[in-house]
Design an enzyme around this catalytic site. Sequence first.
Site, PDB file in Angstrom:
ATOM      1  N   SER A 119      23.503  30.646  40.486  1.00  0.00           N
ATOM      2  CA  SER A 119      24.381  31.423  41.339  1.00  0.00           C
ATOM      3  C   SER A 119      25.660  30.678  41.723  1.00  0.00           C
ATOM      4  O   SER A 119      26.500  30.402  40.870  1.00  0.00           O
ATOM      5  CB  SER A 119      23.578  31.864  42.574  1.00  0.00           C
ATOM      6  OG  SER A 119      24.229  32.861  43.283  1.00  0.00           O
ATOM      7  N   ASP A 173      36.033  25.365  32.981  1.00  0.00           N
ATOM      8  CA  ASP A 173      37.070  26.146  32.314  1.00  0.00           C
ATOM      9  C   ASP A 173      38.468  25.600  32.584  1.00  0.00           C
ATOM     10  O   ASP A 173      39.364  25.722  31.745  1.00  0.00           O
ATOM     11  CB  ASP A 173      36.991  27.609  32.755  1.00  0.00           C
ATOM     12  CG  ASP A 173      35.875  28.366  32.045  1.00  0.00           C
ATOM     13  OD1 ASP A 173      35.103  27.716  31.308  1.00  0.00           O
ATOM     14  OD2 ASP A 173      35.777  29.594  32.215  1.00  0.00           O
ATOM     15  N   LYS A 202      22.045  33.100  36.821  1.00  0.00           N
ATOM     16  CA  LYS A 202      22.058  34.145  37.838  1.00  0.00           C
ATOM     17  C   LYS A 202      23.524  34.486  38.125  1.00  0.00           C
ATOM     18  O   LYS A 202      24.163  33.884  38.968  1.00  0.00           O
ATOM     19  CB  LYS A 202      21.325  33.667  39.086  1.00  0.00           C
ATOM     20  CG  LYS A 202      20.916  34.790  40.035  1.00  0.00           C
ATOM     21  CD  LYS A 202      22.024  35.106  41.008  1.00  0.00           C
ATOM     22  CE  LYS A 202      21.560  36.069  42.078  1.00  0.00           C
ATOM     23  NZ  LYS A 202      22.631  36.411  43.022  1.00  0.00           N
TER      24      LYS A 202
END
Length: 445
Positions: free
Chosen positions: A302, A313, A327
């Site tokens: 999560s 990224d 998740k």
Amino acid sequence: MRKSLLFPLGALSGACLTLLVASPHGGVWAARAAASADDAYSQLNLFGTVFERVKASYVEKPDNAKLIEGAITGMVTSLDPHSRYMNAKAWTEMQETTSGEFGGLGIEVTMEDGLVKVVSPIDDTPASKAGLMSGDLISKIDGEAVQGLTLEQAVNKMKGPVDTKTKLTIVRKGADAPLDVAITREIIHVRPVRFHVENGDIGYIRVTSFNEQTTDGLKKAIAAISKQVPQEKLSGYVMDLRNNPGGLLDQAVSVSSAFLQRGEVVSTRGRNPEETQRFTAHGGDLTRGKPLVVLVNGGSASASEIVAGALHDHKRATIIGTRSFGKGSVQTIIPLGAGNGALALTTARYYTPSGRSIQAQGIAPDIEILQDVPPELKGRMDTMAESQMRGHLSAGEGGEQTGSQSYVPPKEEDDKALHAAFDFLHGVTANAVAAKPASKATVPN
């Protein structure tokens, strides 16, 4: 006020019918919508019939409020593993949990196949000291079977006055028989951030959960490390998110912001395109661009995955460990009015800055490191991934991935992933099972 969390119905409303007049098949769509509405009302009539029959004929006089609550609970939990209804008591307890202080044993749990599953024990709590592990299934609480209880009912049975004991019966993969574990309840003060200086030149920061205190704790950790180690001698930071089950979305964004100058952290996309939201970094890089390694494993879920995905990224961090849990859905908390509790409803998937969905896929490390698992624990420390949970939300796009290793050695000297992180910051090539190049995808700024 609605609050979005990354964990994991007071009234029924009538259907809203929209006609697309410009469509050459408008009559067909209108007929289908009307049929759908008629079907919904027919099902509601069926519910009313069953409700009245239970009230009139059940062997004992039922509690109307409990019947309705049970119906609501069943409806919401049928959607996916993370949507749920909380009555007034459960809603109050959840607010206490996200504030960072509550009473209990100190475990993050979910429901699986009718049993309570341990997602992760919280560091330095009765549960972690008693040896509970990620993946353990709780089959009995004080001798009473968990099967048939809701998650809230089971959690309430584990709670109780401080200094009282509860006995949990644990089903552990690979164990010959269930284990009985006695645990003494305590007030749980969740300290979400711990840190120390390693080797005199590396700042190690362990983040165990994302509650309302996490960002402040992280800022204090970075400030303290900066005071202990001169900037010119500091080789970098290790942020350990292993077995961190997640928490509040706003905390995931602000933690990511502590390492980013600018740019998108995460986007959430709901059923309709206009519901898309983008969250960007704010506050600036508190580490002044120092190298950063993020540790993840099969128990990182999560909010942990949002942070790891954003920093990866933006090429701000190197990810070391094993694939995360996967998740990637957002639960919006919708209060239902005084005394009615709240609804935790899955309303969106979330995406990394390069547009990758994490749902049922997880974050793959740049450098995969498998730990040496003791013989007595072999076969027990592979985490059940989001993709393997019954009724899980689909990935949406891309292939789904299975779970990965979640074992973290209790002694630092045995922790291969941690030492690989230290070596990386010192310029030494990590002894990896597999090293994957960082994504070359462009990132919006």
